[in-house]
Design a protein around this motif. Sequence first.
Motif, PDB file in Angstrom:
ATOM      1  N   MET B  22       0.782  -1.262  -0.052  1.00  0.00           N
ATOM      2  CA  MET B  22      -0.137  -0.021   0.069  1.00  0.00           C
ATOM      3  C   MET B  22       0.803   1.286   0.028  1.00  0.00           C
ATOM      4  SD  MET B  22      -2.921  -1.153   2.405  1.00  0.00           S
ATOM      5  CE  MET B  22      -3.303   0.645   3.163  1.00  0.00           C
ATOM      6  N   ARG B  97      -5.508  -2.896 -16.269  1.00  0.00           N
ATOM      7  CA  ARG B  97      -5.066  -1.584 -15.414  1.00  0.00           C
ATOM      8  C   ARG B  97      -5.817  -1.787 -14.319  1.00  0.00           C
ATOM      9  NH1 ARG B  97      -5.581   0.907 -20.547  1.00  0.00           N
ATOM     10  NH2 ARG B  97      -3.568   0.945 -21.465  1.00  0.00           N
ATOM     11  N   PRO B  99      -5.565  -1.579 -10.035  1.00  0.00           N
ATOM     12  CA  PRO B  99      -4.780  -0.846  -9.151  1.00  0.00           C
ATOM     13  C   PRO B  99      -3.597  -1.877  -8.516  1.00  0.00           C
ATOM     14  CG  PRO B  99      -7.062  -0.885  -8.401  1.00  0.00           C
ATOM     15  CD  PRO B  99      -6.968  -1.408  -9.597  1.00  0.00           C
ATOM     16  N   GLU B 102      -3.262  -1.887  -4.325  1.00  0.00           N
ATOM     17  CA  GLU B 102      -4.413  -2.247  -3.574  1.00  0.00           C
ATOM     18  C   GLU B 102      -4.869  -3.758  -4.118  1.00  0.00           C
ATOM     19  OE1 GLU B 102      -4.294   0.404  -5.378  1.00  0.00           O
ATOM     20  OE2 GLU B 102      -5.437   2.263  -4.101  1.00  0.00           O
ATOM     21  N   LEU B 106      -4.581  -6.375  -1.046  1.00  0.00           N
ATOM     22  CA  LEU B 106      -5.916  -7.024  -0.520  1.00  0.00           C
ATOM     23  C   LEU B 106      -5.551  -8.707  -0.503  1.00  0.00           C
ATOM     24  CD1 LEU B 106      -8.565  -5.173  -2.372  1.00  0.00           C
ATOM     25  CD2 LEU B 106      -8.158  -5.412   0.118  1.00  0.00           C
ATOM     26  N   PHE B 109      -3.645  -9.359   2.639  1.00  0.00           N
ATOM     27  CA  PHE B 109      -4.212  -9.541   3.622  1.00  0.00           C
ATOM     28  C   PHE B 109      -5.085 -10.777   3.929  1.00  0.00           C
ATOM     29  CE2 PHE B 109      -3.775  -4.749   3.764  1.00  0.00           C
ATOM     30  CZ  PHE B 109      -2.908  -4.657   4.807  1.00  0.00           C
ATOM     31  N   GLU B 131     -13.617 -13.230   8.567  1.00  0.00           N
ATOM     32  CA  GLU B 131     -13.897 -11.984   7.767  1.00  0.00           C
ATOM     33  C   GLU B 131     -12.890 -11.067   7.178  1.00  0.00           C
ATOM     34  OE1 GLU B 131     -17.318 -10.649   7.783  1.00  0.00           O
ATOM     35  OE2 GLU B 131     -17.269 -12.510   8.135  1.00  0.00           O
ATOM     36  N   VAL B 132     -11.655 -11.265   7.654  1.00  0.00           N
ATOM     37  CA  VAL B 132     -10.371 -10.708   7.040  1.00  0.00           C
ATOM     38  C   VAL B 132     -10.338 -10.956   5.479  1.00  0.00           C
ATOM     39  CG1 VAL B 132      -8.068 -10.196   6.764  1.00  0.00           C
ATOM     40  CG2 VAL B 132      -9.188  -9.785   8.949  1.00  0.00           C
ATOM     41  N   ILE B 135     -13.753 -10.429   3.209  1.00  0.00           N
ATOM     42  CA  ILE B 135     -14.009  -8.941   2.668  1.00  0.00           C
ATOM     43  C   ILE B 135     -12.784  -8.697   1.723  1.00  0.00           C
ATOM     44  CG2 ILE B 135     -13.634  -6.811   3.258  1.00  0.00           C
ATOM     45  CD1 ILE B 135     -14.980  -7.371   5.930  1.00  0.00           C
ATOM     46  N   VAL B 139     -13.657  -7.996  -2.327  1.00  0.00           N
ATOM     47  CA  VAL B 139     -13.359  -6.765  -3.317  1.00  0.00           C
ATOM     48  C   VAL B 139     -12.474  -7.666  -4.135  1.00  0.00           C
ATOM     49  CG1 VAL B 139     -11.801  -4.831  -3.098  1.00  0.00           C
ATOM     50  CG2 VAL B 139     -13.259  -5.496  -1.104  1.00  0.00           C
ATOM     51  N   GLY B 142     -14.856  -8.295  -7.191  1.00  0.00           N
ATOM     52  CA  GLY B 142     -15.286  -7.231  -8.130  1.00  0.00           C
ATOM     53  C   GLY B 142     -14.502  -6.039  -8.485  1.00  0.00           C
ATOM     54  N   ILE B 143     -12.856  -6.303  -8.480  1.00  0.00           N
ATOM     55  CA  ILE B 143     -12.107  -5.295  -8.999  1.00  0.00           C
ATOM     56  C   ILE B 143     -12.158  -4.829 -10.199  1.00  0.00           C
ATOM     57  CG2 ILE B 143      -9.970  -6.873  -9.168  1.00  0.00           C
ATOM     58  CD1 ILE B 143      -8.772  -5.087  -7.258  1.00  0.00           C
ATOM     59  N   ARG B 145     -13.969  -2.973 -12.096  1.00  0.00           N
ATOM     60  CA  ARG B 145     -15.241  -2.244 -12.090  1.00  0.00           C
ATOM     61  C   ARG B 145     -15.751  -2.100 -13.262  1.00  0.00           C
ATOM     62  NH1 ARG B 145     -13.332   2.551  -9.505  1.00  0.00           N
ATOM     63  NH2 ARG B 145     -15.466   3.374 -10.068  1.00  0.00           N
TER      64      ARG B 145
END
Lengths: 169, 478
Positions: B22, B97, B99, B102, B106, B109, B131-132, B135, B139, B142-143, B145
């Motif tokens: 990050m 393209r 990010p 991130e 992700l 993590f 949960e970590v 979540i 994301v 659905g990255i 977008r």
Amino acid sequence: MTPFYLFAAIAVGASLLVIAQRNPVYSVLLLIASFGALSGLYVLLDAPFVAVIQIIVYAGAIMVLFLFVVMLLNAPHEETPYDEQVHPLMRPGPMRLGAVLALGLVVELIWALEKGAESGRFAGGAVSNVGAIGRLLFTEYAFAFEVTSILIIVAMVGAVVLARREGAR
Amino acid sequence: MISSLNAIVPMLCVTAAGLAAMVAESFRDPGERMPIAGLGIVGLVGAAVATLLLWNHNVSSFGVVSADNFGLFVTWILIIVGALSIAFSGPTVERERLPAGEYYALMLFAIAGMMLMATASDLLIIFLALEVLSIAVYVLTGIRRDSAQASEAAFKYFLLGAFSSTFFLYGIAFTYGLTGSTHLDRVGSLIAAQAMAPTPMQLLAVGFLLVGFAFKVSAVPFHMWTPDAYEGAPPAVTGFMSTGVKAAAFAAFARVFLTAFEPLRGDWGVILSVVAGATMIVGTVVGVAQSNVKRMLAYSSIAHGGYLLVALIAANDVGKGAVLFYLLTYAVTNLGAFGVIAVLDNGDRANDRVSDYAGLWNEHPGLAALMTIFLLSLGGFPPMAGFIAKWYVFSAAVKAGDNALAIIGVLTSVVSVFFYLRIVVMMYMTSSSQPLRFPAVPKIASVALAVSAILIFYLGILPTRVLDWAAESISTIF
């Protein structure tokens, strides 16, 4: 006794205004005011932890969720002549449902007050002691607390990634 | 004090790599290329070294994370999954393209969360870890977008996942209500001490936890989200979540049900047998009807979840190691297959229909050969790893007396060969109508694919050592 009447008046007044609004966004915002007053009442009842949770969880998180849903569903602007003449609450559907719900709540309240003498008392104030909760959080649950911070970072990064405007980079 | 941190060092390494990714992204000038994926690999190497050093030491941190050999074995699987996924992600991230900072943050993590889930010995921590990783994976799903399909997949996955999390939480709450603790050791001893006949509350607690886990391992009837999520996510992410999430969830599943709820085995064993049978059958039968390779592999991964459940049910002295060995082979094989799909994706066309594989042998003989290896291993052909893993699971089931499950398993394996071979036939025996649709294969990805193939042959031909490790590891928890 004065603070009690102040908070009670705000809570009752705001709650009445919640149901009197035509715009659902105003209703949500007024509900936040009502929750704020309620948390004041909790402070007066020597339950500071519940008061803070009331603010953080209800007034903060849940109401944001409400607002989000209201905006997401794009609640209709009530501007037709029918809307002008008949207040939303006076329409047949909502009125009946609301009456039933209100009746249910009244029955529940009476029942709770009657039973209150035998079951409503909690043992001591320690349950709601912010200091004790904090100590537990940073000793026994320290690791869980830290993992939660990672969880929040992940959620934040995810929200930014998904919500970022195209071309803002 | 410092020594009590030992057990969490592997996930600290990975988390630190995620944070570094990050920070690196925030210092990156627009258009500048940065080896952010390399940071992830560094973190994973650190975690691998830490895991090696912790092996056999059986340390625990904070009383809630225990780095026993079972957890460390799964951590190893997760490190392999992470490294391969990062290697396959390169082309996707660049082409779409995405990010990069991130994306890799992700992913890292999520790996940290998976490692924590595999080693946690407290229901509360298992939930937080779940949960970590969930979540982060929502994301990642659905990255992309700009793709409506990806958004739909992520949204479905998120809503259903959140719903299943509440079941899991209810299970924890009931367990806490019964025993006054969320720690697995204490829960186990208290449940064992309670009456022989299980109370409704105990069954309720077990049932809710079962639903929560069954959702995460996409067991029937909680599998509805799987095909959509797997199809909508970028292929590298699909590979990652179909292996990593499953490995972590099965590790926690095994730990909770084989330690804390072992006394109630007679009750959950029956339910789980039904679920396992249904999962194998539905995954295979519906998989036959798919024309999209990603969807087909999604159903195949549901079926493999069923085989893993059989391994869990049959976890007796003979088949103890089966769960871990199966997880390892499945992770390497499935990730390899999705890796091939990921490198074939060329931006304009996903190239993920079965008919798109026509004539792959003429254009990319290497890729076609690798894909064949992965598919045959998934189908369970000797001498690939999939064969040994399945054979081990089914023989464990027979020894445990679950003949019905073993028979269903063998039959569904035979049926599943049909749809794996369909792609193989497509690649070799059908000629392509439109030439040059596939992009060039990047070096790192081809190395990763070759490594997976080598691992598959190694596990298939010389499985003894790893099998012994697996059996030894799982014996540290029960």
